[in-house]
Structure formats: structure tokens, C-alpha cells
Design an enzyme around this catalytic site. Structure first.
Site, mmCIF file in Angstrom:
data_model
loop_
_atom_site.group_PDB
_atom_site.id
_atom_site.type_symbol
_atom_site.label_atom_id
_atom_site.label_comp_id
_atom_site.label_asym_id
_atom_site.label_seq_id
_atom_site.Cartn_x
_atom_site.Cartn_y
_atom_site.Cartn_z
ATOM 1 N N ASP A 39 0.858 -1.193 0.000
ATOM 2 C CA ASP A 39 0.000 0.000 0.000
ATOM 3 C C ASP A 39 0.894 1.243 0.000
ATOM 4 O O ASP A 39 1.897 1.301 0.714
ATOM 5 C CB ASP A 39 -0.922 -0.008 1.229
ATOM 6 C CG ASP A 39 -2.056 0.989 1.089
ATOM 7 O OD1 ASP A 39 -3.217 0.550 0.943
ATOM 8 O OD2 ASP A 39 -1.783 2.222 1.124
ATOM 9 N N ILE A 40 0.514 2.240 -0.770
ATOM 10 C CA ILE A 40 1.314 3.463 -0.898
ATOM 11 C C ILE A 40 1.312 4.280 0.395
ATOM 12 O O ILE A 40 2.211 5.087 0.635
ATOM 13 C CB ILE A 40 0.779 4.312 -2.090
ATOM 14 C CG1 ILE A 40 1.843 5.253 -2.608
ATOM 15 C CG2 ILE A 40 -0.492 5.046 -1.732
ATOM 16 C CD1 ILE A 40 1.477 5.904 -3.946
ATOM 17 N N ASN A 97 -12.665 -3.421 2.460
ATOM 18 C CA ASN A 97 -13.685 -2.377 2.565
ATOM 19 C C ASN A 97 -14.621 -2.498 1.375
ATOM 20 O O ASN A 97 -14.182 -2.672 0.235
ATOM 21 C CB ASN A 97 -13.027 -0.996 2.565
ATOM 22 C CG ASN A 97 -12.175 -0.768 3.796
ATOM 23 O OD1 ASN A 97 -12.577 -1.144 4.895
ATOM 24 N ND2 ASN A 97 -11.008 -0.175 3.636
ATOM 25 N N VAL A 106 -11.121 2.718 -3.720
ATOM 26 C CA VAL A 106 -10.695 2.296 -5.061
ATOM 27 C C VAL A 106 -11.661 1.212 -5.552
ATOM 28 O O VAL A 106 -11.831 0.186 -4.889
ATOM 29 C CB VAL A 106 -9.248 1.760 -5.048
ATOM 30 C CG1 VAL A 106 -8.845 1.296 -6.436
ATOM 31 C CG2 VAL A 106 -8.287 2.831 -4.545
ATOM 32 N N HIS A 110 -9.949 -5.184 -3.394
ATOM 33 C CA HIS A 110 -8.622 -5.365 -2.798
ATOM 34 C C HIS A 110 -8.795 -5.816 -1.368
ATOM 35 O O HIS A 110 -9.704 -5.378 -0.668
ATOM 36 C CB HIS A 110 -7.784 -4.095 -2.864
ATOM 37 C CG HIS A 110 -8.501 -2.851 -2.439
ATOM 38 N ND1 HIS A 110 -9.449 -2.229 -3.236
ATOM 39 C CD2 HIS A 110 -8.434 -2.121 -1.300
ATOM 40 C CE1 HIS A 110 -9.916 -1.169 -2.611
ATOM 41 N NE2 HIS A 110 -9.330 -1.082 -1.420
HETATM 42 P P1 5GP Z 1 -9.762 1.371 0.357
HETATM 43 O O1 5GP Z 1 -10.054 2.570 1.188
HETATM 44 O O2 5GP Z 1 -10.383 1.484 -1.020
HETATM 45 O O3 5GP Z 1 -10.047 0.085 1.037
HETATM 46 O O4 5GP Z 1 -8.171 1.359 0.163
HETATM 47 C C1 5GP Z 1 -7.508 1.894 -0.936
HETATM 48 C C2 5GP Z 1 -6.032 1.808 -0.627
HETATM 49 O O5 5GP Z 1 -5.310 1.996 -1.822
HETATM 50 C C3 5GP Z 1 -5.535 2.853 0.367
HETATM 51 O O6 5GP Z 1 -5.003 2.207 1.519
HETATM 52 C C4 5GP Z 1 -4.487 3.644 -0.416
HETATM 53 O O7 5GP Z 1 -3.375 4.007 0.368
HETATM 54 C C5 5GP Z 1 -4.111 2.671 -1.520
HETATM 55 N N1 5GP Z 1 -3.665 3.314 -2.750
HETATM 56 C C6 5GP Z 1 -4.298 4.316 -3.414
HETATM 57 N N2 5GP Z 1 -3.608 4.650 -4.518
HETATM 58 C C7 5GP Z 1 -2.539 3.819 -4.575
HETATM 59 C C8 5GP Z 1 -1.476 3.685 -5.502
HETATM 60 O O8 5GP Z 1 -1.369 4.380 -6.518
HETATM 61 N N3 5GP Z 1 -0.544 2.723 -5.219
HETATM 62 C C9 5GP Z 1 -0.629 1.933 -4.120
HETATM 63 N N4 5GP Z 1 0.345 1.018 -3.937
HETATM 64 N N5 5GP Z 1 -1.633 2.026 -3.224
HETATM 65 C C10 5GP Z 1 -2.578 2.966 -3.450
#
Ligand code: 5GP
Length: 125
Positions: A39-40, A97, A106, A110
Site C-alpha cells: 500500500d502506498i 472495505n 478504489v 482489494h
Molecule cells: P480502500 O479505502 O479502497 O479500502 O483502500 C484503498 C487503498 O489503496 C488505500 O489504503 C491507499 O493508500 C491505496 N492506494 C491508493 N492509490 C494507490 C497507488 O497508486 N498505489 C498503491 N500502492 N496504493 C494505493
């Protein structure tokens, strides 16, 4: 910003771009069905994202529509990534999530894998 995951799959979402190699990521593990990368914005010492290679918006979409072999390949990938980091003994946390209440940002399924530290309460109060 949480998104509406009842919408059709968006091929321009960030994780679709990562799968195509349009956006760089560090490969942790890959099989025919899944891809894992850090995760970034890590929320724990270890924070890995595992995504299916198929076009699935959310866990809801995936669990309803994916073929059995895709589901097995994805779930096995999650377990392999955990074992790659020797997490079976100390334990770890998986999180998917889904939609606005889940805080999904996103729109490509995931699973977050957190580990290498005690992870505290399951849900923040
Ligand atoms: P969500 O809130 O959808 O469950 O989590 C999305 C996750 O994607 C977040 O933890 C965010 O840090 C990660 N994320 C968003 N953009 C990128 C990216 O470009 N690269 C990586 N490696 N992670 C990302």
C-alpha cells in the site's frame, strides 16, 4: 472519498492501471489470478494489498460473479503472501472495505493485509 461500488467496473481506476503497468508498483507476489503490492500509504508495519486480476469492483461483485478457480486463486494468493512474511504464527489482519459504509475508495476489489505488529481493536471507536 468512498465510492459507489454498484457502478460498472471502471477500467481507469488506479488498480486497473497498476495491473496494466501504467502506474508503477512493487510486486510482492503474483499468480494467474492475483497480484500483491505494498500500500502506498501503509497503516501498519506491513501493509500489502492483494487484488484479483479480473475486473471486479468489490468483494460483493467478486463473490457473486467470479469463477470458482478465480476465487480459489485469489484466496490462495492472500495466504501465500501472509506465509511469505512468516505471519501464520504471530497472526495478521485481513480487511476488505466495501462501498460507502466500508470506506472503499478504489473501485477494484482489494484485500488489505496488515501485520508485523499487534493490530489493536478491530474497529476504531
Ligand atoms: P480502500 O479505502 O479502497 O479500502 O483502500 C484503498 C487503498 O489503496 C488505500 O489504503 C491507499 O493508500 C491505496 N492506494 C491508493 N492509490 C494507490 C497507488 O497508486 N498505489 C498503491 N500502492 N496504493 C494505493
Amino acid at each position: 472519498m468512498p465510492i459507489d461500488v454498484t457502478q460498472p467496473y471502471d477500467d481507469d481506476n488506479i488498480f486497473a492501471k497498476i495491473l496494466r503497468g501504467d502506474i508503477p508498483s512493487v510486486k510482492i507476489y503474483e499468480n494467474e489470478w492475483a497480484y500483491a503490492f505494498p500500500d502506498i500509504n501503509p497503516q501498519a508495519k506491513l501493509h500489502v494489498l492483494v487484488i484479483p486480476k479480473g475486473r471486479y469492483v468489490s468483494w460483493d461483485d467478486f463473490s457473486a460473479k467470479a469463477a470458482d478457480e478465480e476465487i480459489a486463486g485469489f484466496i490462495r494468493a492472500v495466504g501465500i503472501v501472509a506465509r511469505m512474511h512468516d505471519l501464520a504464527g504471530p497472526g495478521y489482519r485481513l480487511l476488505a472495505n466495501v462501498g460507502p459504509d466500508g470506506g472503499q475508495e478504489v473501485p477494484h476489489l482489494h484485500v488489505h493485509l496488515f501485520g508485523q505488529q499487534p493490530l489493536g481493536p478491530m474497529i476504531s471507536r
